[in-house]
Scaffold this motif. Structure first.
Motif, short mmCIF file in Angstrom:
data_model
loop_
_atom_site.label_atom_id
_atom_site.label_comp_id
_atom_site.label_asym_id
_atom_site.label_seq_id
_atom_site.Cartn_x
_atom_site.Cartn_y
_atom_site.Cartn_z
N SER A 133 0.72 -1.09 0.06
CA SER A 133 -0.12 0.10 0.07
C SER A 133 1.05 1.34 -0.14
O SER A 133 0.31 2.34 -0.42
N LEU A 134 2.04 1.23 0.37
CA LEU A 134 2.97 2.43 0.29
C LEU A 134 4.22 2.24 -0.77
O LEU A 134 4.35 3.35 -1.40
N TYR A 135 4.57 0.98 -1.09
CA TYR A 135 5.57 0.85 -1.93
C TYR A 135 5.36 0.02 -3.17
O TYR A 135 6.07 -0.15 -4.12
N GLY A 136 3.87 -0.37 -3.43
CA GLY A 136 3.79 -1.05 -4.62
C GLY A 136 4.19 -2.49 -4.93
O GLY A 136 4.57 -3.17 -3.96
N SER A 137 4.44 -2.93 -6.24
CA SER A 137 4.92 -4.24 -6.62
C SER A 137 6.10 -4.68 -5.99
O SER A 137 7.22 -3.44 -5.83
N ARG A 357 -3.72 2.33 -1.78
CA ARG A 357 -2.75 2.45 -3.06
C ARG A 357 -3.38 2.15 -4.24
O ARG A 357 -3.81 1.10 -3.98
N TYR A 358 -2.98 2.82 -5.20
CA TYR A 358 -3.62 2.14 -6.46
C TYR A 358 -2.36 1.96 -7.54
O TYR A 358 -1.67 2.94 -7.68
N ASP A 359 -2.33 0.83 -8.21
CA ASP A 359 -1.21 0.79 -9.26
C ASP A 359 -1.73 0.29 -10.51
O ASP A 359 -3.01 -0.50 -10.50
N TRP A 360 -1.03 0.64 -11.66
CA TRP A 360 -1.26 0.35 -12.78
C TRP A 360 -0.01 0.05 -13.82
O TRP A 360 1.04 0.78 -13.74
N PHE A 361 -0.13 -1.26 -14.65
CA PHE A 361 1.02 -1.62 -15.09
C PHE A 361 0.66 -1.54 -16.76
O PHE A 361 -0.01 -2.36 -16.96
N SER A 362 1.34 -0.97 -17.54
CA SER A 362 0.93 -0.90 -18.90
C SER A 362 1.20 -2.28 -19.63
O SER A 362 0.40 -2.75 -20.44
N SER A 370 -4.60 -1.50 -3.30
CA SER A 370 -4.14 -2.26 -2.26
C SER A 370 -4.52 -1.54 -0.70
O SER A 370 -3.58 -0.49 -0.55
N PRO A 371 -5.32 -1.97 0.18
CA PRO A 371 -5.62 -1.47 1.42
C PRO A 371 -4.64 -1.87 2.38
O PRO A 371 -4.17 -2.93 2.54
#
Length: 619
Positions: A133-137, A357-362, A370-371
């Motif tokens: 939620s803070l650092y992503g993948s 956090r919200y992540d998007w990968f192209s 991610s909560p």
């Protein structure tokens, strides 16, 4: 000594015993992305201080973490590249940061740990459990953040040299300058060791000779009390003597610029990591791998009186990869993310930190929310505390896992899978801590549910190995830590971790985690005279046996089940300071003279008792 969310002895005057409660005043930043006292951090955080690093006798991050944390094991992988297992999570689930910055380049999902120079480390912060939620993948299993020291007023220079078994040589220099609004630190280090030939049979018979250079510079200009600009640059070079006719070379160039103004922070980071084949006869270098990353980061953090602290930010990451594993060509992708966190202290004894956090990968079109929710309850005067954490983990498929087309020396192919799903996980942990005077006890229970874990199996239609998603995997366990300080400069610490893994029936367990691990540590400090200080540190580590599946390269079945034996390691570090700012240290490794009967890939790289001697000088 290492701290787990509050509990150890600081490196103060050796005749003065510092209680565990005093160390709770340590400021940490990794768990919440903002400076926060350790005693007020709801997320379980482990801190290894500069004094711990110095007394450990371990100059590299892998050996340090193995010594300080029982649930961590580093081993040799393909091409003799280092890989990690931390409580069931490999390199793809543990995010390593240097001053909060990601690193480009990987092998078997692991970064090049040689780049993580500890010479100027003020501390190492470890957050175990999902931090997506803070650092992503790549942060589904935890975060390890190496934080550099801040230059103090004046001009200072520190030089050190180390010599040891297997032709070990290490030379380092750290120069810092601070005056008025300007501060600069320049860090240079050279390391090398000879080839290590193992005295018994194994999956491999030797460890390659290698050498490396690591240069870093960081300059900070303070414009006002609440405004500053920082510029950094780094160069890394490593050579691994894999054969007589050719060497493996690795090179990295990194740079960054950041600005802070009141509650706003903006950063730009550049990092490019190359792998090269060097022909010794012709002197020709051929690059067959390049990972280049450009990152832009923004963050806003504001404390509202009596209400809480809001932290919000986002990143734009441009990721380019050219690799021999693609057969030919290159691939790239864009990652966008945004996160928000609320740090709330509603009553005197409770701290709450919800986040999203919200992540998007192209490349994979993967996206995920991610909560997380963290809570700290410390009633009364603070002798007891309880921490509760829930966090969702997330790891998108990498470019390699999506597009790989690698011919393994004509034996078989490894194929990527554009249809891979993202790994998702749910992490729960509860920890209780008791502090009284010079004693501390911490107990943590953790459990992870991991769906769509990325692995690989034989694909009959393709005639090779292919990346696939596994069914649900569960990883859980118990972490128990005890610490006691005595009035004559002695501190003892013990930590035990039990970890279990549960795979869906039919899925293979190829890289198993040792279920039991124990570390014991004793530090003794004595001040003879104002400039004469002696320290002695003894470290013991025991890892239990474990069984795993040996995979077939040409089917989906396990060839056999292999049992890897338990082993114990004991080390001793002695250090004496002298007038005129000299210090002499002696480090003895493997005092029990353990030699594996057979060298597996998860066996320690040792040929028996060994060690090193080092001399340092500072002004």
């Amino acid at each position: 000594m290492a701290l787990m969310a509050g509990g150890s002895v600081a490196d103060a005057a050796p005749d003065l015993v510092v209680s565990p409660a005093d160390t709770l005043e340590t400021v940490v930043v990794t768990a919440t992305r903002t400076p926060k006292l350790l005693k007020e951090t709801p997320v379980v955080t482990r801190v290894i201080t500069a004094a711990d690093i110095s007394r450990s006798g371990k100059p590299d991050i892998g050996a340090l973490l193995e010594q300080q944390m029982p649930g961590v094991e580093f081993s040799i992988g393909m091409g003799q590249n280092t890989q990690i297992n931390m409580s069931g999570f490999g390199g793809g689930g543990i995010l390593f940061l240097l001053d909060g910055e990601r690193m480009a380049g990987e092998t078997l999902d692991n970064p090049d740990y040689s780049r993580l120079n500890l010479q100027n480390a003020e501390r190492v912060e470890i957050v175990k459990g999902a931090a997506s939620s803070l650092y992503g993948s790549n942060a589904a299993g935890g975060v390890v953040n190496i934080i550099s020291g801040i230059p103090v007023e004046g001009t200072h220079l520190k030089l050190n040299a180390r010599y040891g078994t297997h032709s070990l040589q290490s030379y380092g220099a750290l120069a810092t300058y601070a005056k008025g609004r300007m501060a600069n630190s320049l860090d240079a280090r050279y390391d090398s060791h000879g080839e290590i030939k193992f005295p018994r049979r194994g999956d491999y018979s030797r460890s390659y000779a290698s050498e490396s250079w690591n240069l870093k510079d960081r300059f900070t200009l303070t414009l006002a009390e609440d405004a500053s600009v920082t510029a950094r640059a780094g160069y890394f070079w490593r050579q691994q003597k894999s054969t007589i006719v050719s060497y493996d070379r690795f090179r990295d160039i990194s740079a960054g610029l950041s600005a802070r103004w009141k509650d706003f922070t903006a950063k730009y980071s550049f990092d490019t990591y190359d792998k090269l084949d060097y022909e010794t006869a012709t002197g020709i270098e051929a690059r067959d791998y390049r990972n280049r990353q450009n990152t832009v980061h923004f963050q806003y953090s504001h404390k509202f009186d009596e209400v809480g602290t809001l932290t919000a930010g986002g990143d734009w990451l441009d990721d380019y990869l050219m690799s021999y594993e693609f057969g030919s060509g290159s691939h790239s992708q864009t990652n966008l993310d945004a996160y928000m966190q609320w740090d709330w202290h509603p009553v005197k004894s409770i701290w709450l930190v919800p986040g999203l956090r919200y992540d998007w990968f192209s490349a994979s079109r993967a996206n995920r929310v991610s909560p997380k929710l963290s809570m700290l309850w410390r009633p009364g005067k603070g002798s007891c505390s309880l921490r509760l954490n829930y966090a969702a983990g997330f790891r998108a498929p990498t470019l390699k896992e999506l597009y790989m087309d690698f011919d393994m020396a004509g034996i078989f192919h490894v194929f990527g899978n554009p249809g891979l799903k993202s790994e998702t996980s749910y992490n729960l942990n509860v920890s209780a801590e008791y502090l009284k005077g010079s004693r501390s006890l911490t107990v943590m229970v953790f459990h992870n549910f991991i769906d769509n874990r990325i692995s690989y199996l034989w694909n009959q239609a393709l005639g090779g190995q292919q990346y696939i998603n596994l069914r649900r995997v569960q990883i859980g366990g118990v972490d128990l830590s005890l610490m006691k300080s005595f009035g004559f400069g002695l501190t003892v610490n013990g930590e035990y971790v039990y970890t279990y893994e549960k795979f869906t029936k039919g899925d293979l367990r190829a890289n198993p985690t040792r279920p039991h691990a124990l570390t014991l540590k004793a530090d003794w400090l004595h001040q003879w005279k104002p400039d004469w200080k002696f320290t002695a540190t003894a470290n013991f580590k025991w890892l239990s046996a474990v069984s795993g599946d040996i995979l077939s390269f040409f089917s989906q079945e396990a060839v056999r089940t292999q049992r890897y034996p338990a082993y114990s390691m004991l080390g001793l570090s002695l250090s004496q300071t002298f007038p005129k700012r000299f210090a002499l240290s002696v480090n003895i490794d493997n005092l029990l003279n353990y030699i594996p009967d057979y060298y597996y890939y998860n066996s320690p790289i040792t040929t028996g008792i060994g060690g090193s001697i080092s001399l340092s000088w500072q002004m």
